[in-house]
Design a protein around this motif. Structure first.
Motif, PDB file in Angstrom:
ATOM      1  N   GLY A 109      -5.120  11.952   2.071  1.00 26.99           N
ATOM      2  CA  GLY A 109      -4.634  10.689   1.989  1.00 26.99           C
ATOM      3  C   GLY A 109      -4.160  10.328   0.443  1.00 26.99           C
ATOM      4  O   GLY A 109      -5.177  10.887  -0.614  1.00 26.99           O
ATOM      5  N   GLU A 110      -3.371   9.692   0.193  1.00 29.21           N
ATOM      6  CA  GLU A 110      -2.741   9.450  -1.173  1.00 29.21           C
ATOM      7  C   GLU A 110      -2.305   7.787  -1.697  1.00 29.21           C
ATOM      8  O   GLU A 110      -1.697   7.231  -0.589  1.00 29.21           O
ATOM      9  N   ALA A 111      -2.765   7.430  -2.589  1.00 32.45           N
ATOM     10  CA  ALA A 111      -2.179   6.063  -3.117  1.00 32.45           C
ATOM     11  C   ALA A 111      -1.199   6.181  -3.892  1.00 32.45           C
ATOM     12  O   ALA A 111      -1.150   7.040  -4.882  1.00 32.45           O
ATOM     13  N   TYR A 112      -0.298   5.475  -3.875  1.00 31.37           N
ATOM     14  CA  TYR A 112       1.120   5.497  -4.702  1.00 31.37           C
ATOM     15  C   TYR A 112       1.572   3.863  -5.129  1.00 31.37           C
ATOM     16  O   TYR A 112       1.565   3.033  -4.339  1.00 31.37           O
ATOM     17  N   ALA A 113       1.641   3.828  -6.252  1.00 34.71           N
ATOM     18  CA  ALA A 113       2.371   2.630  -6.702  1.00 34.71           C
ATOM     19  C   ALA A 113       3.480   2.331  -6.210  1.00 34.71           C
ATOM     20  O   ALA A 113       4.589   3.235  -5.923  1.00 34.71           O
TER      21      ALA A 113
ATOM     22  N   ARG B  14      -8.660   4.459   4.275  1.00 31.95           N
ATOM     23  CA  ARG B  14      -9.276   5.200   3.190  1.00 31.95           C
ATOM     24  C   ARG B  14     -10.536   5.938   3.637  1.00 31.95           C
ATOM     25  O   ARG B  14     -11.050   6.878   2.883  1.00 31.95           O
ATOM     26  N   GLN B  15     -11.227   5.707   4.757  1.00 34.40           N
ATOM     27  CA  GLN B  15     -12.300   6.312   5.322  1.00 34.40           C
ATOM     28  C   GLN B  15     -11.960   7.643   5.835  1.00 34.40           C
ATOM     29  O   GLN B  15     -12.948   8.653   5.877  1.00 34.40           O
ATOM     30  N   LEU B  16     -10.927   7.784   6.069  1.00 33.06           N
ATOM     31  CA  LEU B  16     -10.406   9.184   6.689  1.00 33.06           C
ATOM     32  C   LEU B  16     -10.445  10.408   5.706  1.00 33.06           C
ATOM     33  O   LEU B  16     -10.149  10.335   4.476  1.00 33.06           O
ATOM     34  N   ARG B  17     -10.971  11.219   6.291  1.00 30.62           N
ATOM     35  CA  ARG B  17     -11.227  12.646   5.391  1.00 30.62           C
ATOM     36  C   ARG B  17     -10.487  13.920   6.121  1.00 30.62           C
ATOM     37  O   ARG B  17     -10.152  13.881   7.233  1.00 30.62           O
TER      38      ARG B  17
END
Length: 222
Positions: free
Chosen positions: A173-177, A148-151
């Motif tokens: 970066g993406e978060a997915y259920a 999550r630190q990556l940009r």
């Protein structure tokens, strides 16, 4: 590892009509979760357990992205370096279990990341897939604890068996259920050489499980 690079690429061709999901699952606590250095999301053990079955390839993907680019010849990956987070890891080779589910890296402390060997080798055309735990046994940080630190613009370097290094640039970066995992977007064929880094996300302190996956998308630039 068996199978040609053509067979690996074919294995990433996914029909839009398929509803089966292909996500990293089975992430649970192994004790008191610790907090990531990035500001707070608790980190808990990502255990090696059953993942959702891989969809059977049936036709051309609807997610091919961008114009064709110069790509590298097939060569298995050896190690991963992410300068922005100080991450370094050898790379295991991960395949499919007998039930068609994706293997995940083993869970001892310090477990390295792994390359799904049904995907293209990093630098070939298509999405190469790397998986890693968000933390290690006992609650310490895992190899992908800092994804999550990556940009956008950060570099990801993959050393390959032929002596070359494939350098990728992070796009997003993406978060997915996990029950809404976008199979085509993550695993569908692409016209460019791309990379997917996948770990668990969305820790629930009530259940001790992760409800989400976090995916970093990157594109070959060197």
């Amino acid at each position: 590892m068996t199978g040609s690079s053509t067979e690996r690429r074919a294995g990433l061709v996914v029909c839009a009509a398929l509803a089966a999901l292909f996500s990293l699952s089975g992430c649970t606590t192994g004790g008191t979760p610790e907090t990531e250095a990035t500001g707070g999301a608790p980190v808990a053990l990502a255990s090696a357990s059953t993942a959702t079955a891989v969809p059977t390839p049936t036709g051309a993907s609807a997610t091919a992205s961008g114009p064709a680019q110069e790509v590298l010849a097939a060569s298995d990956p050896r190690s991963l370096t992410i300068p922005a987070t100080g991450t370094t890891s050898e790379l295991l080779h991960l395949g499919l279990r007998g039930d068609g589910s994706l293997e995940v890296p083993p869970e001892p402390p310090g477990s390295p990341a792994g390359w799904y060997d049904g995907s293209p080798t990093p630098g070939e055309r298509g999405p190469a897939v790397l998986l890693g735990h968000v933390n290690a046994t006992g609650g310490g940080p895992g190899v992908f604890a800092e994804l999550r630190q990556l940009r956008a613009g950060d570099k990801i370097e993959v050393a390959r068996q032929d002596g070359s290094t494939a350098v990728f640039t992070v796009d997003r970066g993406e978060a997915y259920a996990k029950d809404e995992f976008p199979t085509l977007e993550v695993y569908g064929n692409t016209q460019r050489a791309e990379l997917r880094l996948i770990t668990c996300d969305g820790y629930d302190p009530v259940t001790g499980d992760f409800d989400d996956n976090y995916v970093v998308y990157a594109t070959l630039t060197m």
